[in-house]
Motif scaffolding. Sequence first.
Motif, PDB file in Angstrom:
ATOM      1  N   LYS A  54       0.809  -1.217   0.000  1.00  0.00           N
ATOM      2  CA  LYS A  54       0.000   0.000   0.000  1.00  0.00           C
ATOM      3  C   LYS A  54       0.847   1.274   0.000  1.00  0.00           C
ATOM      4  CE  LYS A  54      -4.264  -1.657   2.175  1.00  0.00           C
ATOM      5  NZ  LYS A  54      -5.234  -1.409   3.274  1.00  0.00           N
ATOM      6  N   LEU A  55       2.120   1.133   0.281  1.00  0.00           N
ATOM      7  CA  LEU A  55       3.003   2.299   0.352  1.00  0.00           C
ATOM      8  C   LEU A  55       3.377   2.770  -1.050  1.00  0.00           C
ATOM      9  CD1 LEU A  55       5.438   1.238   3.225  1.00  0.00           C
ATOM     10  CD2 LEU A  55       3.577   2.905   3.367  1.00  0.00           C
TER      11      LEU A  55
ATOM     12  N   VAL B  46      -1.255  14.783   7.271  1.00  0.00           N
ATOM     13  CA  VAL B  46      -2.456  14.017   6.988  1.00  0.00           C
ATOM     14  C   VAL B  46      -3.132  14.680   5.795  1.00  0.00           C
ATOM     15  CG1 VAL B  46      -3.817  15.362   8.657  1.00  0.00           C
ATOM     16  CG2 VAL B  46      -4.613  13.102   7.915  1.00  0.00           C
ATOM     17  N   GLY B  47      -3.639  13.856   4.874  1.00  0.00           N
ATOM     18  CA  GLY B  47      -4.243  14.391   3.664  1.00  0.00           C
ATOM     19  C   GLY B  47      -5.660  13.875   3.454  1.00  0.00           C
TER      20      GLY B  47
ATOM     21  N   THR C 168       3.718   7.694   0.893  1.00  0.00           N
ATOM     22  CA  THR C 168       2.304   7.957   1.155  1.00  0.00           C
ATOM     23  C   THR C 168       1.596   6.652   1.483  1.00  0.00           C
ATOM     24  OG1 THR C 168       2.315   9.836  -0.371  1.00  0.00           O
ATOM     25  CG2 THR C 168       0.172   8.923   0.201  1.00  0.00           C
ATOM     26  N   TYR C 169       0.752   6.694   2.511  1.00  0.00           N
ATOM     27  CA  TYR C 169       0.015   5.504   2.934  1.00  0.00           C
ATOM     28  C   TYR C 169      -1.475   5.833   2.996  1.00  0.00           C
ATOM     29  CZ  TYR C 169      -1.598   1.503   5.655  1.00  0.00           C
ATOM     30  OH  TYR C 169      -2.265   0.392   6.079  1.00  0.00           O
ATOM     31  N   PRO C 170      -2.309   5.163   2.174  1.00  0.00           N
ATOM     32  CA  PRO C 170      -3.751   5.431   2.201  1.00  0.00           C
ATOM     33  C   PRO C 170      -4.419   4.773   3.406  1.00  0.00           C
ATOM     34  CG  PRO C 170      -3.253   3.712   0.610  1.00  0.00           C
ATOM     35  CD  PRO C 170      -1.934   4.182   1.143  1.00  0.00           C
ATOM     36  N   LEU C 171      -5.195   5.564   4.148  1.00  0.00           N
ATOM     37  CA  LEU C 171      -5.966   5.012   5.261  1.00  0.00           C
ATOM     38  C   LEU C 171      -7.292   4.439   4.773  1.00  0.00           C
ATOM     39  CD1 LEU C 171      -5.333   7.863   7.860  1.00  0.00           C
ATOM     40  CD2 LEU C 171      -4.186   5.638   7.721  1.00  0.00           C
ATOM     41  N   ASN C 172      -7.877   5.114   3.792  1.00  0.00           N
ATOM     42  CA  ASN C 172      -9.073   4.642   3.090  1.00  0.00           C
ATOM     43  C   ASN C 172      -9.148   5.401   1.771  1.00  0.00           C
ATOM     44  OD1 ASN C 172     -10.311   7.203   3.706  1.00  0.00           O
ATOM     45  ND2 ASN C 172     -10.873   6.393   5.723  1.00  0.00           N
ATOM     46  N   GLU C 173     -10.304   5.434   1.126  1.00  0.00           N
ATOM     47  CA  GLU C 173     -10.399   6.105  -0.168  1.00  0.00           C
ATOM     48  C   GLU C 173     -10.223   7.615  -0.059  1.00  0.00           C
ATOM     49  OE1 GLU C 173     -13.975   5.065  -2.154  1.00  0.00           O
ATOM     50  OE2 GLU C 173     -13.397   2.976  -2.491  1.00  0.00           O
ATOM     51  N   LYS C 174     -10.515   8.187   1.102  1.00  0.00           N
ATOM     52  CA  LYS C 174     -10.466   9.636   1.272  1.00  0.00           C
ATOM     53  C   LYS C 174      -9.223  10.119   2.027  1.00  0.00           C
ATOM     54  CE  LYS C 174     -14.264  11.007  -0.780  1.00  0.00           C
ATOM     55  NZ  LYS C 174     -14.233  11.946  -1.928  1.00  0.00           N
ATOM     56  N   TRP C 175      -8.863   9.443   3.092  1.00  0.00           N
ATOM     57  CA  TRP C 175      -7.805   9.920   3.983  1.00  0.00           C
ATOM     58  C   TRP C 175      -6.499   9.178   3.733  1.00  0.00           C
ATOM     59  CZ3 TRP C 175      -8.596  14.168   6.923  1.00  0.00           C
ATOM     60  CH2 TRP C 175      -9.913  14.551   7.186  1.00  0.00           C
ATOM     61  N   PHE C 176      -5.379   9.897   3.898  1.00  0.00           N
ATOM     62  CA  PHE C 176      -4.067   9.271   3.735  1.00  0.00           C
ATOM     63  C   PHE C 176      -3.041   9.987   4.615  1.00  0.00           C
ATOM     64  CE2 PHE C 176      -4.436  12.585   0.517  1.00  0.00           C
ATOM     65  CZ  PHE C 176      -3.215  13.246   0.561  1.00  0.00           C
TER      66      PHE C 176
END
Length: 230
Positions: free
Chosen positions: A121-122, A184-185, A151-159
């Motif tokens: 995922k990275l 945080v993005g 960059t690491y995605p937490l879900n479709e919106k947050w990373f």
Amino acid sequence: MMKKITLLISVFLMTITISAQETGEDKWGSWAMIFTNNRISDKLSIHAEAQYRNYEFGNNFNQLLLRTALNYDISENAMISFGYGNITTDPTFIDEDIDGIGNFNEHRIYQQLVLRNSVGKLKFSHRYRLEQRFIEDLDTQHRARYFLRVTYPLNEKWFLTAYDEVFINLQEPLFGQNRLYGAVGYNVNANINFQVGYLKNHFTGANFDRFQAALFIKTDLRKKGRDDVN
């Protein structure tokens, strides 16, 4: 006359002392930034950005950076760029009406290579940049920069995202600076994201803390009669 000369010398020495002490190291500065990437063909895009930097949170001007570049996609994971930047800098933490030092301007030409890869995922981005800096009334300097972002995605919106960038001067002194960043993005959609983070900006003998807020926008200028940003 002697009293006036003595007074002028005292004021001059006081100004030097204050300038040496007041660097703003103990202040939280802020950087407000906007980056755009504008697709003009399958291989070419135009980068444009603006950064407004302050020594203190929301005030005490430090720098205005305006930069643009023409990007060429070698492949999906490799890109080269040729760009230009115009940078206006206030070199001192103290207001210029106190220390008598005004802003100076820099014209900057740069070339860069960006490589991207993923591990699970990275997502990794490596940027190699060369800069030629034409600094007003001062000097012409050359610099190399290496930038690594993960960059690491937490879900479709947050990373989550973090980077480290080292600046190497091609003249003395060799070390320029190092920037370590974490944020945080949030993905508004496929073409817009917003990031809020913290930057530690390290120079030889000095460290600065900076709050960063950045907006990233992608447009596709190949599309006609349609909204560029979803």
